[in-house]
Scaffold this motif. Structure first.
Motif, short mmCIF file in Angstrom:
data_model
loop_
_atom_site.label_atom_id
_atom_site.label_comp_id
_atom_site.label_asym_id
_atom_site.label_seq_id
_atom_site.Cartn_x
_atom_site.Cartn_y
_atom_site.Cartn_z
N ASP A 104 0.79 -1.24 0.00
CA ASP A 104 0.00 0.00 0.00
C ASP A 104 0.82 1.29 0.00
N TYR A 107 1.87 3.56 -5.69
CA TYR A 107 0.74 4.12 -6.44
C TYR A 107 0.80 3.68 -7.89
N ARG A 139 -3.51 6.63 -3.82
CA ARG A 139 -2.66 5.70 -4.55
C ARG A 139 -2.92 5.72 -6.06
#
Ligand code: C2E
Ligand code: CA
Ligand code: CA
Ligand code: CA
Length: 272
Positions: A104, A107, A139
């Motif tokens: 996470d 992007y 993201r």
């Protein structure tokens, strides 16, 4: 009569071109259903830390007969018809759903054309896609090229403003080749200037390119936006760009565009 012969010749030429375009458009529509389009991902890195930060999604047409077709051979045709909306939504859906499976802190940057924004309600599509894929807006980055001057009254301007309010990042692609004037840039809702490859290419040989890159980094810092260089092909270029204060980069030197599977392996290798 010479003139009428010329006319009919000219018309035939135009008809052939128009027919060809119509044919490509029809073929492309079918191809989206047949899953003939794919996205490759090209890694982007932080030039000062060497860290992987994300990837740019690049579309390809995997044609059953003609082989792999580069985007410049079909995107402009799609942009002239409504197909760009259709294809553009497919690209965003694919890119966001794949990025949702990445770590996470990475992007995905997706190219969006002005034609696409002017033709559809892309904003609603993006909202829906983020919801469906559960990709956080932070993201997603949208790369936009200035094919037209984006004034504060244009639909593109409103679109960019709305994206930023949602927390989506915006990069101005191919920077240095477009329309940007200083006063105009000041008001443009963007986060990043993506320095065009043509300046990077020549930067090791050419003092003029170096001074353009230097000016862009100064401009970016006074606008409080970041900079990314595209098309870094050699270590010398990388050294030069980081010494000129460019923050991020991508290019064959770091990694070529690759399949989603290879990108996942790339992520693993970088972690190790
Ligand atoms: P772009 O956005 O400027 O994308 C960068 C292009 O440079 C890509 O070509 C990439 O493969 C290539 N490239 C990357 N690193 C290097 C390098 O080190 N050296 C050199 N010489 N080239 C490098 P690609 O994939 O053929 O894409 C061409 C253009 O097609 C893109 O230019 C973009 O304008 C458009 N495009 C690609 N994917 C999409 C898409 O999903 N939507 C839209 N609207 N346009 C797209
Ligand atoms: Ca791009
Ligand atoms: Ca570019
Ligand atoms: Ca370019």
């Amino acid at each position: 009569q010479a003139s009428s012969r010329y006319m009919s010749f000219f018309n035939t030429e135009m008809e052939v071109a128009a027919n060809h375009r119509g044919q490509v458009v029809n073929e492309m529509k079918q191809s989206i259903f047949n899953n003939e389009f794919i996205l490759d991902y090209q890694p982007q890195l932080d030039l000062s830390t060497g860290q992987l930060i994300g990837a740019e999604a690049l579309v390809r047409w995997k044609h059953p007969k003609r082989g792999m077709i580069a985007p410049l051979n079909f995107i402009p045709i799609a942009e002239e018809s409504d197909l760009i909306s259709f294809l553009g939504v497919w690209i965003l859906e694919k890119a966001c759903s794949e990025a949702a499976t990445w770590p996470d802190d990475l992007y995905v940057a997706v190219n969006v054309s002005c034609a696409q924004i002017e033709k559809t309600d892309l904003l609603s599509d993006i909202k829906r896609i983020l919801e469906e894929t559960q990709l956080p807006p932070s993201r997603l980055e949208i790369e936009i090229t200035e094919s037209v001057l984006i004034t504060d009254k244009s639909p593109v301007f409103n679109f960019l403003t709305a994206l930023r309010e949602m927390g989506i990042k915006i990069a101005l692609d191919d920077f240095g080749t477009g329309y940007s004037s200083l006063s105009y840039l000041h008001d443009l809702p963007i986060d990043k200037l993506k320095i065009d490859r043509s300046f990077i290419n020549q930067s090791d040989a050419d003092e003029k390119s170096r001074s353009i890159i230097r000016s862009i980094t100064h401009l970016a810092s006074s606008l409080k936006v970041s900079t990314i260089a595209e098309g870094i092909e050699t270590e010398d270029q990388y050294d030069l760009l980081s010494s000129l204060g460019v923050q991020y980069g991508q290019g064959y030197w770091y990694a070529r565009p690759m399949t989603p599977e290879s990108f996942k392996e790339f992520i693993e290798a970088k972690k190790a």
